[in-house]
Design a protein around this motif. Structure first.
Motif, mmCIF file in Angstrom:
data_model
loop_
_atom_site.group_PDB
_atom_site.id
_atom_site.type_symbol
_atom_site.label_atom_id
_atom_site.label_comp_id
_atom_site.label_asym_id
_atom_site.label_seq_id
_atom_site.Cartn_x
_atom_site.Cartn_y
_atom_site.Cartn_z
ATOM 1 N N VAL A 138 0.859 -1.183 0.000
ATOM 2 C CA VAL A 138 0.000 0.000 0.000
ATOM 3 C C VAL A 138 0.892 1.228 0.000
ATOM 4 O O VAL A 138 1.763 1.381 0.869
ATOM 5 C CB VAL A 138 -0.932 0.021 1.228
ATOM 6 C CG1 VAL A 138 -1.837 1.247 1.174
ATOM 7 C CG2 VAL A 138 -1.761 -1.253 1.292
ATOM 8 N N SER A 186 -7.957 -2.545 3.933
ATOM 9 C CA SER A 186 -8.404 -1.262 3.422
ATOM 10 C C SER A 186 -7.353 -0.661 2.509
ATOM 11 O O SER A 186 -6.142 -0.845 2.725
ATOM 12 C CB SER A 186 -8.697 -0.308 4.584
ATOM 13 O OG SER A 186 -8.982 0.984 4.110
ATOM 14 N N THR A 187 -7.801 0.101 1.498
ATOM 15 C CA THR A 187 -6.864 0.721 0.566
ATOM 16 C C THR A 187 -6.078 1.874 1.190
ATOM 17 O O THR A 187 -5.097 2.325 0.601
ATOM 18 C CB THR A 187 -7.619 1.255 -0.671
ATOM 19 O OG1 THR A 187 -8.657 2.150 -0.243
ATOM 20 C CG2 THR A 187 -8.229 0.117 -1.463
ATOM 21 N N ASP A 188 -6.498 2.372 2.384
ATOM 22 C CA ASP A 188 -5.753 3.460 3.006
ATOM 23 C C ASP A 188 -4.595 2.971 3.866
ATOM 24 O O ASP A 188 -3.863 3.770 4.448
ATOM 25 C CB ASP A 188 -6.681 4.350 3.843
ATOM 26 C CG ASP A 188 -7.327 3.598 5.012
ATOM 27 O OD1 ASP A 188 -6.946 2.437 5.279
ATOM 28 O OD2 ASP A 188 -8.233 4.175 5.648
ATOM 29 N N VAL A 215 -9.940 -4.125 -0.392
ATOM 30 C CA VAL A 215 -9.301 -5.031 -1.342
ATOM 31 C C VAL A 215 -9.366 -6.443 -0.776
ATOM 32 O O VAL A 215 -9.054 -6.667 0.403
ATOM 33 C CB VAL A 215 -7.833 -4.645 -1.604
ATOM 34 C CG1 VAL A 215 -7.122 -5.729 -2.409
ATOM 35 C CG2 VAL A 215 -7.757 -3.316 -2.350
ATOM 36 N N ARG A 246 -11.185 -5.139 -5.896
ATOM 37 C CA ARG A 246 -11.395 -3.956 -5.063
ATOM 38 C C ARG A 246 -12.876 -3.620 -5.105
ATOM 39 O O ARG A 246 -13.459 -3.454 -6.171
ATOM 40 C CB ARG A 246 -10.583 -2.758 -5.570
ATOM 41 C CG ARG A 246 -10.766 -1.518 -4.695
ATOM 42 C CD ARG A 246 -10.070 -0.310 -5.271
ATOM 43 N NE ARG A 246 -10.648 0.116 -6.535
ATOM 44 C CZ ARG A 246 -11.753 0.856 -6.659
ATOM 45 N NH1 ARG A 246 -12.429 1.220 -5.573
ATOM 46 N NH2 ARG A 246 -12.198 1.203 -7.853
#
Length: 527
Positions: free
Chosen positions: A38, A169-171, A69, A64
């Protein structure tokens, strides 16, 4: 993370090590460990690593959904040294008492458990290393996770390996969730709130068969269903498993609608008269995916070459000598039915719903030779499916002769339709000439990206091509068409009126309004 990867009986050529189109393969991963990284790219000039998640399983697919994801990973069965499956203290028929047999198996179970628990984590079961980084790029937190909790055995009892779903999470924040089920890898399909893994199996004769009568049903597909959720963090929860007759062709063979799973399968291979295809409808019934409806006997002696679902409609293409396009009525899950059928030459390997009334397809043309058919050039078709009972071929475009091929024939990610501009880009190698009685073309005339304008009211308009490979001698031109050629171009991208064409070694940029001249070229191999 890695980027995934004749005659009527001849399979469509699939690139080595890749399996997106499963006519003669099943996705298993490449056997290497996998990694998700990430990155914070808020400053494009200074990307920063936020999180690195490493798995001992190999990558199958990822989806996603929103800010989550979900990565699907496979770990094959590994033998623990010293593990035994039968007590050494007796043999069948030696007069050992039932009580002694039970005690011997209990002792063996305790010994095996000790061996497994004493093994290094990750040597025989799925394991994950989750590393987070601070603003300076230093690792500040590292966790090592095993398969438990979140470990499940399906009702089918297929203890031949492990399939895991890793969710994050994508963050880069929040927990990492890993759910594992005993089973084999296969094709992955994801809906907004569910994910399915479909694993084809085949009985080769002899030994036991886990489902039905092997002579009558020598092929079957197990399906594992996972529920996707976002709170308190991204996760995939194992929900149910089931079995259907036959093998699936690709991820497009599965679809979920109104809580029901539709799955298209073929048993047998063309031109065997016993070959047949079906679409089954499954629902979760307390942890088991049970069949609630089926339409069977689709195109006897043929096999499925492409599938697409759209709400209460389904589209299936089969092939032996011609390309029957079947339109299915799936409005009633308990009574799916064939609504309409159309026969045209060749067959499609990818179906794209261009708009609600038109199906844009890619595949091969074919030449009927009586008892069989030769695959010939690449074929684009546009079908009018507004009336499910009467599908019609509106336009057809033939490209090249036998030996011509496209990456998009077996990998839908290489098929690029830009609806806003009505543009289609296809990576392609075009062969011309050759023996019309089935021989390969004897001259390669183009290798690169071919661009069309496609409209429902006008069909296909060729705009030009982005050439990448230009053999310099007659010999190399002929050699390029001596078999199923590979396609140097792997992907393309439209940016307004410009198209970018990607190979493993370069990217070229051209204007779709004046194709033929590079506006820019970047060599990835240059120092």
């Amino acid at each position: 993370m890695p980027v995934p990867g004749g005659t009527t009986a001849s399979p469509v050529a699939v690139p080595a090590g890749d399996c997106t189109y499963g006519y003669d393969c099943v996705p298993t991963g490449d056997g290497n460990p996998s990694k998700i990284t990430v990155l914070d790219v808020s400053d494009p000039a200074r990307p920063r690593v936020l999180r690195e998640v490493t798995f001992n399983g190999s990558y199958l697919a990822a989806r996603r959904i929103g800010a989550s994801v979900h990565a699907v990973l496979a770990l094959p069965e590994r033998t623990v040294p010293g593990l035994a499956y039968w007590p050494s203290t007796f043999v069948c028929g030696d007069g050992t008492s039932p009580r002694a047999i039970r005690e011997a198996f209990e002792e063996l179970r305790r010994a095996n458990r000790a061996l497994i628990e004493g093994a290094e984590l990750g040597a025989f079961v799925p394991a994950v290393r989750d590393v987070r980084h601070d603003a300076g790029g230093d690792a500040v937190d590292a966790d090592v996770l095993g398969a438990c909790p979140g470990f499940h055995a399906s009702a089918e009892g297929l203890g031949v390996g492990f399939v895991s779903i890793a969710s994050l999470s994508t963050d880069g924040e929040g927990p990492l969730s890993v759910t594992t089920v005993l089973g084999r890898p296969g094709f992955v399909y994801a809906a907004p709130a569910a994910l399915y893994v479909a694993s084809p199996h085949a009985w080769r004769g002899g030994g036991s068969w886990f489902w039905a009568e092997p002579e009558a049903s020598p092929e079957a597909t197990t399906v594992h269903a996972f529920q996707l959720a976002d709170a308190p963090g991204p996760r995939a929860e194992y929900r149910a498993s089931g079995v259907v007759e036959g093998r699936v062709l690709s991820s497009f063979s599965l679809d979920e609608h109104a809580g029901a799973l539709r799955i298209a399968t073929t048993t047998g291979h063309s031109p065997d008269p016993a070959a047949h295809s079906a679409v089954a409808v499954l629902r979760d019934a307390g942890g088991i995916l049970e069949e609630v409806g089926r339409v069977d006997g689709i195109a006897p002696s043929e096999d499925i070459r492409s599938v697409r679902f759209d709400g209460v409609r389904g589209f299936v293409v089969t092939f032996k000598k011609t390309d029957p396009l079947f339109v299915l009525d799936l409005a009633d899950p308990a009574a799916p039915a064939i609504a309409g059928e159309l026969k045209v030459p060749g067959f499609s390997t990818y179906l794209h719903l261009m708009d609600p009334d038109h199906l844009l397809t890619l595949g091969y043309d074919a030449s009927d030779q009586g008892g069989f058919a030769w695959f010939t050039g690449i074929q684009l078709q546009l079908f009018d499916v507004a009336d499910p009972a009467a599908p019609a071929l509106a336009y057809r475009e033939l490209i090249g002769t036998r030996g011509s091929t496209s990456q998009a024939v077996t990998d839908h990610l290489a098929f690029n339709y830009f609806a806003e501009k009505a543009l289609l880009a296809l990576p392609i190698v075009i062969c011309e000439g050759g023996d019309p009685a089935g021989g390969y073309g004897d001259l390669m005339t183009f290798s690169g990206l071919r661009v069309y304008r496609v409209r429902a009211d006008a069909g296909f308009t060729y705009l030009g091509g982005v050439a990448h490979a230009t053999p310099e001698t007659p010999e190399t031109l002929r050699d390029a068409c001596s078999g199923w050629a590979s396609t140097p171009v792997k992907r393309s991208l439209f940016l307004e009126d410009f198209v970018l064409s990607f190979t493993d070694g370069e990217v070229r940029v051209q204007d779709t309004r004046a194709l033929g001249a590079d506006l820019a070229r970047i060599d990835f191999t240059a120092p």
